[in-house]
Design a protein around this motif. Structure first.
Motif, PDB file in Angstrom:
ATOM      1  N   SER A  84     -21.463  -0.937  -3.077  1.00 30.42           N
ATOM      2  CA  SER A  84     -20.590  -1.603  -4.055  1.00 30.42           C
ATOM      3  C   SER A  84     -19.401  -0.710  -4.374  1.00 30.42           C
ATOM      4  O   SER A  84     -19.276   0.407  -3.843  1.00 30.42           O
ATOM      5  CB  SER A  84     -21.371  -1.924  -5.327  1.00 30.42           C
ATOM      6  OG  SER A  84     -21.741  -0.726  -5.988  1.00 30.42           O
ATOM      7  N   ARG A 107     -16.756   0.478  -7.827  1.00 25.73           N
ATOM      8  CA  ARG A 107     -16.510   0.438  -9.272  1.00 25.73           C
ATOM      9  C   ARG A 107     -15.011   0.279  -9.485  1.00 25.73           C
ATOM     10  O   ARG A 107     -14.219   1.120  -9.058  1.00 25.73           O
ATOM     11  CB  ARG A 107     -17.042   1.690  -9.952  1.00 25.73           C
ATOM     12  CG  ARG A 107     -18.572   1.772  -9.894  1.00 25.73           C
ATOM     13  CD  ARG A 107     -19.099   2.980 -10.625  1.00 25.73           C
ATOM     14  NE  ARG A 107     -18.779   2.884 -12.048  1.00 25.73           N
ATOM     15  CZ  ARG A 107     -18.848   3.912 -12.896  1.00 25.73           C
ATOM     16  NH1 ARG A 107     -19.187   5.105 -12.464  1.00 25.73           N
ATOM     17  NH2 ARG A 107     -18.559   3.739 -14.161  1.00 25.73           N
ATOM     18  N   THR A 137     -18.560  -3.481 -11.526  1.00 17.33           N
ATOM     19  CA  THR A 137     -19.184  -3.524 -10.206  1.00 17.33           C
ATOM     20  C   THR A 137     -18.588  -4.664  -9.383  1.00 17.33           C
ATOM     21  O   THR A 137     -18.478  -5.796  -9.856  1.00 17.33           O
ATOM     22  CB  THR A 137     -20.695  -3.724 -10.326  1.00 17.33           C
ATOM     23  OG1 THR A 137     -21.257  -2.611 -11.032  1.00 17.33           O
ATOM     24  CG2 THR A 137     -21.347  -3.817  -8.952  1.00 17.33           C
TER      25      THR A 137
END
Length: 588
Positions: free
Chosen positions: A188, A190, A285
């Motif tokens: 993922s 940020r 996220t």
């Protein structure tokens, strides 16, 4: 007239009698079941839903607008219920693929639906307006995991989507975007930064909102080539850990709400029923869509669909303004109409006055001609996706590439300018809220700005689509339209003049680099008017166009709209002559 009834009979006539959409779609194997009877039935049901459910919320949504309470945006009364009915009835999924839960119907049908929706309630329609673009973006560029998790709910409309591009310091210059996306060990990212002008950035219409965000990964090059695209949902899937965001006093937790905050709702000139939000991403996220550094490529799938939708917004708004003005003009009595044989002191409905007839007939002619061009573009979009012949798909894609910027600019300028002229029918009554025409004028103004300003559309057309090949692609498109109307000397003469001025612009631009930027707006208008002339010749040649309704609009197009073509050509010729003279002038 309180509510907006969609012009169903006109839609059917232009689609099936003028453009022969049924035959065109029957040639596409994926859409072979979408015959004229089925499409007509869907259009009639759509018109009924729009008139009964969406249209009554137009004025009631404008007055209170949206409000922000404790980080949550509350939409006007009735909006959430209407949207729930909309997606549960299957309307957002019309043109989505069956394997994604869609109905597999033609895009052109969806285009007409959104034209109706905008005419009925532009503010409400902003919410689902980006769904199809988001669907196409995730479908073509998303990972299998993202598709499995998000595509069906975007296709159905159960979850709405946004397009998060703009930042306060970077309007149309997306290369200046500063929002950061830091990769994590689990794959993922940020995301940290602030986006402005986000339509539907926060609301109470759906349980989740899928944000598509342009951001820059660490080490990415400056400018547009360093941008990537990310999917950051308002609510994270179960089982996805929520890391602690940067900053003191905030730790991680098990809440499924992502670190995305609506800081405020913009106070706007219009579209009060649509929350335009400032969104702050505090280490939210997200997951990358597509390849690193190719975010604009993925985003433009969404942008091109959005631009055609905006063109249809202009048509829907102009039609809604025309309907209100026409209804008012039939009821309002003032003085005797010129030439009327009445007793002294008698008054006539103002619809009989030539000054009012001129406004009404001219704007109706605009609606009709622009609809033909927009619906033809929708059909070409379906052909580009589904035709079995590769060359026919390529020519359809070429049509969409050339005509979409023309339509976005032409339809939205007329949507706003025409609505303003139709307000004139009401006199002073149009300037107050009671009749609803002033709301349409306010709401329509933004269409000339968002999804790429009309100036950007003009630059895109001339500098990116026409000049690089010397106008060859445009000439090929015009030749195909000439063959469509054999031996029509009027259309042929306009197209020949357009080809000539294109060649002149290409030649002079070679040594006058600022010329195409200065000429772009007039050039786009010239192309639009030439296509508009073709559209009206198609209408006039269709069975059923001999009625007074179509004859009056045709006369207005011929006498009051198309003469502008010569004016625009003369402006372009003068600009080219000035550039040539400047080049030939001796240098001191």
């Amino acid at each position: 007239m309180a509510h907006y009834p969609p012009s169903s009979a006109d839609h059917r006539f232009l689609l099936f009698d003028v453009l022969d959409a049924g035959t065109a779609l029957q040639a596409l194997p994926a859409l072979r079941e979408a015959d004229a009877d089925l499409l007509t039935q869907v259009l009639e049901e759509a018109a009924k839903f729009v008139a009964e459910v969406v249209s009554p919320l137009q004025a009631t949504g404008d007055a209170p607008g949206c409000r922000l309470e404790d980080g949550r945006v509350l939409t006007p009364p009735g909006f959430a219920e209407a949207y729930r009915a909309f997606w549960q009835a299957g309307w957002p999924s019309l043109a989505c693929a069956p394997e994604d839960g869609g109905q597999g119907l033609p895009w052109v049908l969806e285009g007409v639906l959104y034209e109706m929706l905008t005419g009925a309630n532009h503010g409400w329609t902003m919410a689902p307006g980006l769904l199809h673009g988001a669907y196409e973006c995730v479908k073509h560029h998303g990972s299998p995991e993202l598709k499995a998790r998000y595509l069906p709910r975007i296709a159905s409309g159960e979850w709405l989507a946004t397009m998060c591009l703009t930042e306060a310091h970077a309007g149309s210059d997306l290369g200046q975007v500063r929002t950061q996306a830091v990769p994590q060990a689990d794959g993922s990212h940020r995301i940290t930064g602030t986006k402005i002008f986000i339509s539907g950035g926060e609301h109470d219409l759906t349980d989740n909102i899928v944000h598509l965000v342009l951001a820059r990964e660490p080490g990415a090059p400056p400018g547009p080539k360093g941008l990537s695209l990310f999917l950051a949902p308002k609510v994270l899937p179960e089982g996805v850990p929520l890391p602690p965001p940067p900053g003191e006093g905030r730790g991680g937790g098990t809440s499924t709400h992502n670190f995305i905050t609506c800081e405020r709702i913009e106070e706007k000139m219009g579209l009060h029923g649509s929350p335009t939000c400032v969104l702050r991403f505090d280490g939210a996220t997200g997951w990358r869509i597509g390849e690193p550094g190719r975010g604009l490529n993925a985003m433009f799938v969404m942008m091109n669909a959005a631009r055609l939708h905006v063109a249809l917004q202009g048509i829907g708004l102009l039609d809604a303004a025309w309907q209100k003005a026409h209804a008012y003009a039939r009821e309002r009595t003032q003085m005797r109409a010129p030439g009327a044989l009445r007793g002294e002191g008698a008054a006539d409905p103002i619809v009989r006055h030539p000054a009012i007839q001129r406004i009404l007939q001219t704007e109706r002619a605009w609606v009709d001609g622009l609809r033909v061009l927009a619906y033809r573009t929708g059909l070409e979009l379906d052909i580009a996706r589904h035709h079995p012949d590769v060359q026919r798909r390529a020519s359809a894609q070429q049509w969409c590439s050339l005509v979409t910027p023309v339509l976005k600019a032409l339809c939205t300028e007329q949507g706003f300018g025409g609505a303003s002229r139709l307000l004139q029918v009401f006199g002073g009554h149009g300037y107050v809220k009671e009749w609803g025409i002033e709301q349409i004028v306010r709401d329509a103004r933004i269409t000339m700005i968002y999804e790429g300003t009309n100036e950007i559309q003009a630059i895109d057309l001339l500098l990116r689509k026409v000049l690089p090949d010397g106008g060859a692609a445009l000439a090929e498109l015009l030749h195909a339209l000439e063959a469509d109307l054999r031996d029509d000397e009027d259309v042929q003469a306009r197209f020949a003049a357009l080809r000539e001025v294109t060649r002149t612009l290409a030649a002079e631009s070679a040594h006058a680099p600022t010329l195409p930027y200065e000429a772009a707006d007039d050039y786009l208008r010239s192309v639009g008017l030439a296509l508009f002339a073709w559209a009206w010749r198609r209408i006039e040649s269709a069975p059923g166009a001999a009625s007074a309704r179509w004859r009056e609009a045709a006369a207005a197009a011929r006498l009051r709209i198309l003469p502008e073509f010569e004016l625009r050509l003369q402006i372009l010729r003068t600009q080219c002559e000035a550039a040539a003279a400047a080049q030939a002038a001796p240098v001191d």
